[in-house]
Scaffold this motif. Structure first.
Motif: not given
Length: 351
Positions: A94-96, A125-127, A134-135, A154-156
């Motif tokens: 997940s990223i923010v 966003s889940p990635v 990644i879009r 950033r990474d969550s």
């Protein structure tokens, strides 16, 4: 060449007042997030504010910003955009992301504080980390003008990040943030067109990978996830302009600020294809003109009531020799005796 209309648009958009004229872009409220999520977001906000004040470096990371433009509400331009991230930038599931639009040339006030950004948004966003890019799709809304668009990612850590207290570079006050071992920061200068100036204009010409009719208008939450939506029609955008020989060039756009007779426009759209060669350009072909008037539009169509003038094409490319092309799109407003031209560049690949 046979003209192939986008029948989906005729049914879904010409008869529908599009959502863009009735609902603003909405960002999630801070109250919607957990405390640890707010702390992660603050680390991004502070990184952007430091860059705005010239105190932090803005890297040329592997992030692309691809904005598009449509008429919004209350004099604003609605801008769906796509962020493309290189796969090496992501290590967590997940990223923010934090996005801020600032006026070009902004300066701190007498107390050294920055003005509030005209637009900002933060979202999770889940990635999937891997070899694929990644879009992320989102939208913003702002008046026409020149802006610096900041994107911080950033990474969550899913609540496991160490907490630290730092000084907010914009307010000068201490606050709690979640430590980030790495923040991706991108700044790009963008020019948002003013689509409310009463001049004949069009939206971005949207290349469409797919068009999906919806059974009902999207909610604000759905519009955040799928911002390339007009009324009850969702566009899955094609982000490159290369096509296989057996492909179809599909595109759609909106026409704004036309003259009208009691709400009914009288517009013709011409499409001329030119093949780009080493020695210049050669005319290749054209489709039949499209007529948008009382002879083709529903009787209830009325631009003064918010109905949007939408058109487009689906062009099979099997007969096109491989190569580069320029499609000249000419919009003629017969009511106001005015016209504009737009170019769409694309490539037909070998084999």
């Amino acid at each position: 060449m046979k003209h192939v209309p986008l029948s989906t648009w005729a049914g879904a958009c010409c008869l529908t007042v599009a959502l863009l004229v009735s609902a603003p872009v909405t960002a999630q409220d801070v109250a919607d997030f957990e405390d640890w999520q707010v702390a992660e977001m603050r680390s991004l906000v502070n990184a952007v504010n430091a860059a705005r004040m010239g105190q932090g470096a803005v890297g040329e990371e592997a992030v692309q910003i691809l904005p598009s433009y449509m008429k919004g509400i209350d004099g604003n331009t609605y801008a769906p955009y796509t962020l493309i991230l290189g796969p090496s930038l992501v290590t967590k599931p997940s990223i923010v992301t934090y996005v801020a639009m600032t006026a070009v040339g902004e300066l701190p006030d007498a107390d050294g504080l920055l003005p509030v950004a005209p637009f900002e948004d933060a979202f999770y966003s889940p990635v999937s980390a891997g070899a694929q890019e990644i879009r992320l799709n989102r939208a913003l809304q702002a008046p026409g003008g020149e802006y610096d668009m900041y994107v911080a990612i950033r990474d969550s850590e899913d609540g496991d990040a160490p907490i630290e207290r730092i000084m907010n570079p914009r307010t000068g006050q201490p606050e709690t943030v979640a430590f980030a071992p790495r923040i991706i920061l991108k700044r790009e200068r963008i020019t948002v067109p003013d689509l409310w100036n009463d001049e004949l204009q069009t939206s971005t010409i949207f290349l469409a990978e797919q068009i999906e009719p919806l059974t009902e208008p999207p909610t604000p939450e759905e519009l955040n996830l799928f911002p390339y939506t007009i009324g009850t029609t969702r566009i899955i955008p094609k982000l490159d302009s290369s096509y296989a020989k057996d492909g179809v060039l599909g595109f759609v756009f909106l026409i704004y600020n036309t003259g009208h007779d009691d709400g009914m426009p009288d517009v013709t759209v011409d499409y001329d294809f030119h093949q780009v060669t080493a020695s210049g350009e050669e005319f290749y072909n054209r489709t039949s003109p499209q007529e948008l008037s009382n002879r083709t539009l529903p009787d209830i169509f009325d631009v003064t009531e918010g109905f949007q003038l939408v058109t487009g094409q689906n062009i099979p490319l099997a007969s096109f020799p491989a190569g580069d092309y320029r499609l000249e799109i000419k919009v003629t407003d017969k009511e106001d005796s005015n016209e504009i031209s737009k170019d769409l560049l694309f490539t037909v690949e070998e084999g």
